[in-house]
Motif scaffolding. Sequence first.
Motif, PDB file in Angstrom:
ATOM      1  N   ILE A  42      37.375 -38.609  12.801  1.00 27.25           N
ATOM      2  CA  ILE A  42      36.623 -37.415  12.400  1.00 27.25           C
ATOM      3  C   ILE A  42      36.924 -36.278  13.361  1.00 27.25           C
ATOM      4  N   VAL A  43      37.178 -35.091  12.830  1.00 27.12           N
ATOM      5  CA  VAL A  43      37.289 -33.902  13.666  1.00 27.12           C
ATOM      6  C   VAL A  43      36.062 -33.025  13.383  1.00 27.12           C
ATOM      7  N   GLU A  92      30.061 -34.707   6.253  1.00 25.07           N
ATOM      8  CA  GLU A  92      28.704 -34.421   6.701  1.00 25.07           C
ATOM      9  C   GLU A  92      28.673 -33.030   7.310  1.00 25.07           C
ATOM     10  N   ILE A  93      27.661 -32.242   6.932  1.00 19.74           N
ATOM     11  CA  ILE A  93      27.541 -30.894   7.484  1.00 19.74           C
ATOM     12  C   ILE A  93      26.143 -30.703   8.057  1.00 19.74           C
ATOM     13  N   LEU A 142      30.027 -24.560  -0.573  1.00 16.64           N
ATOM     14  CA  LEU A 142      31.369 -24.233  -0.094  1.00 16.64           C
ATOM     15  C   LEU A 142      31.486 -24.361   1.422  1.00 16.64           C
ATOM     16  N   SER A 143      30.340 -24.380   2.112  1.00 14.65           N
ATOM     17  CA  SER A 143      30.388 -24.625   3.562  1.00 14.65           C
ATOM     18  C   SER A 143      31.081 -25.942   3.867  1.00 14.65           C
ATOM     19  N   SER A 144      30.943 -26.910   2.949  1.00 16.04           N
ATOM     20  CA  SER A 144      31.532 -28.226   3.180  1.00 16.04           C
ATOM     21  C   SER A 144      33.050 -28.216   3.065  1.00 16.04           C
ATOM     22  N   ALA A 145      33.609 -27.165   2.474  1.00 17.96           N
ATOM     23  CA  ALA A 145      35.062 -27.071   2.327  1.00 17.96           C
ATOM     24  C   ALA A 145      35.713 -26.248   3.431  1.00 17.96           C
ATOM     25  N   VAL A 146      34.917 -25.502   4.187  1.00 21.48           N
ATOM     26  CA  VAL A 146      35.480 -24.587   5.194  1.00 21.48           C
ATOM     27  C   VAL A 146      36.199 -25.348   6.303  1.00 21.48           C
ATOM     28  N   GLY A 147      35.580 -26.433   6.792  1.00 20.24           N
ATOM     29  CA  GLY A 147      36.216 -27.213   7.849  1.00 20.24           C
ATOM     30  C   GLY A 147      37.536 -27.789   7.406  1.00 20.24           C
ATOM     31  N   SER A 148      37.567 -28.350   6.201  1.00 24.14           N
ATOM     32  CA  SER A 148      38.810 -28.923   5.665  1.00 24.14           C
ATOM     33  C   SER A 148      39.879 -27.848   5.520  1.00 24.14           C
ATOM     34  N   PHE A 149      39.484 -26.682   5.004  1.00 27.39           N
ATOM     35  CA  PHE A 149      40.426 -25.579   4.852  1.00 27.39           C
ATOM     36  C   PHE A 149      40.983 -25.153   6.204  1.00 27.39           C
ATOM     37  N   ALA A 150      40.092 -25.059   7.205  1.00 25.91           N
ATOM     38  CA  ALA A 150      40.516 -24.625   8.535  1.00 25.91           C
ATOM     39  C   ALA A 150      41.531 -25.588   9.141  1.00 25.91           C
ATOM     40  N   ALA A 183      30.848 -29.004  10.661  1.00 28.03           N
ATOM     41  CA  ALA A 183      31.425 -29.862   9.628  1.00 28.03           C
ATOM     42  C   ALA A 183      32.141 -31.031  10.291  1.00 28.03           C
ATOM     43  N   HIS A 184      31.865 -32.222   9.799  1.00 29.47           N
ATOM     44  CA  HIS A 184      32.515 -33.438  10.300  1.00 29.47           C
ATOM     45  C   HIS A 184      33.553 -33.850   9.260  1.00 29.47           C
ATOM     46  N   VAL A 185      34.810 -33.488   9.531  1.00 21.47           N
ATOM     47  CA  VAL A 185      35.881 -33.630   8.551  1.00 21.47           C
ATOM     48  C   VAL A 185      36.641 -34.932   8.781  1.00 21.47           C
ATOM     49  N   PRO A 186      36.746 -35.802   7.761  1.00 23.15           N
ATOM     50  CA  PRO A 186      37.484 -37.054   7.926  1.00 23.15           C
ATOM     51  C   PRO A 186      38.998 -36.819   7.961  1.00 23.15           C
TER      52      PRO A 186
END
Length: 395
Positions: A131-132, A175-176, A107-115, A147-150
């Motif tokens: 990428i942000v 990528e995390i 779920l760590s991989s979803a935190v950046g996208s959620f934020a 987290a590297h969010v596309p």
Amino acid sequence: MPHVPQIRIPATYMRGGTSKGVFFRLEDLPERARVPGEARDRLLMRVIGSPDPYAKQIDGMGGATSSTSKTVIVSRSSQADHDVDYLFGQVSIDSEFVDWSGNCGNLSSAVGSFAVAAGMIDAERIPENGIVTVRIWQANIRKTIIAHVPITHGEVQETGDFELDGVTFPAAEVEIEFLDPADEGEGGGSMFPTGNLIDNLEVPGVGTLKATMINAGIPTIFVNAEDIGYSGAEMQEAINGDPAALKRFETIRAHGAVRMGLFKHVDEALKRQHTPKVAFVAPPVDYVSSSGKQVLASEVDLLVRAMSMGKLHHAMMGTAAVAIGTAAAIPGTLVNLASGGSERTSVRFGHPSGTLRVGAEATRKGGEWSVTKAIMSRSARVLMEGWVRVPADSF
């Protein structure tokens, strides 16, 4: 007689890696649930549908597995040089308990996208396309995750062609990086709390097992598959359909937890299943994954099977993957030996759903091992957003 109304709370249901969970902004929670304590725990248990003596979580958002009985609370960060604070709650399925002792790597991989989607990242930092980078403070274990969010057309990109074994459909790659992931949990001290790469772990009713006990990603106890009668290529039904095997793994986990200094007594460990994890490793062999895909011995460096909340995980927990990558990078651990015993900066391992690659940068100084970061790729997607509803008197 008067009926208690339901209240509704803004929430997002997300998949992150091979897990699913209900995500909340801290500010959206009812006021008495914005702080740790009984009210928060009772609220989250009611959202998920626990405790459920039927172990189905029919009356909640949970999916009756450790991978789908999860909650996340995100807020703007209180830490310098971080964007958001991320708090993870593992909800027990059949008992009245929320475990806050560890992280969920998936779920760590979803935190950046959620934020990003929740407006917690300054708009000027979000590219039109690219990428942000989101710096996440993991509040359970007080560690940094990057987290590297596309981003496509100014919004989080969720679709793509990245395939992750254990997830049916392809999605966008996230990528995390787990920075300084060692020394997690409550044990404190060294990455290897006993001071040894391999210990003789005495387990009543099981025997004395060779074990690598490591604090990296999440406290994890590794044993050799062969020593406990397995090949390392087992599927879920081989373990989860065997009550004696499940009891044996819990016994190993509890005694390993005490040896690691996480608990003073075995009884304490038996009451909290989230940490530590227990996993068994073996050199590569050919096997067929749960999806029917052939996994060849030549495609992986080793095999790993891991237990999560008392059951064999259908793929691999993200935090355990960090432990695997870290241990594989350190010559002399059981994980490293199962992968051939050579020095390495990454490892690809076979799990019940397929394979996963994780990298780790480990160094030795003054006789002590340390790891600067572990890296892996995951994907994340919003499944549903809106409100969850719970009876007003449930918390």
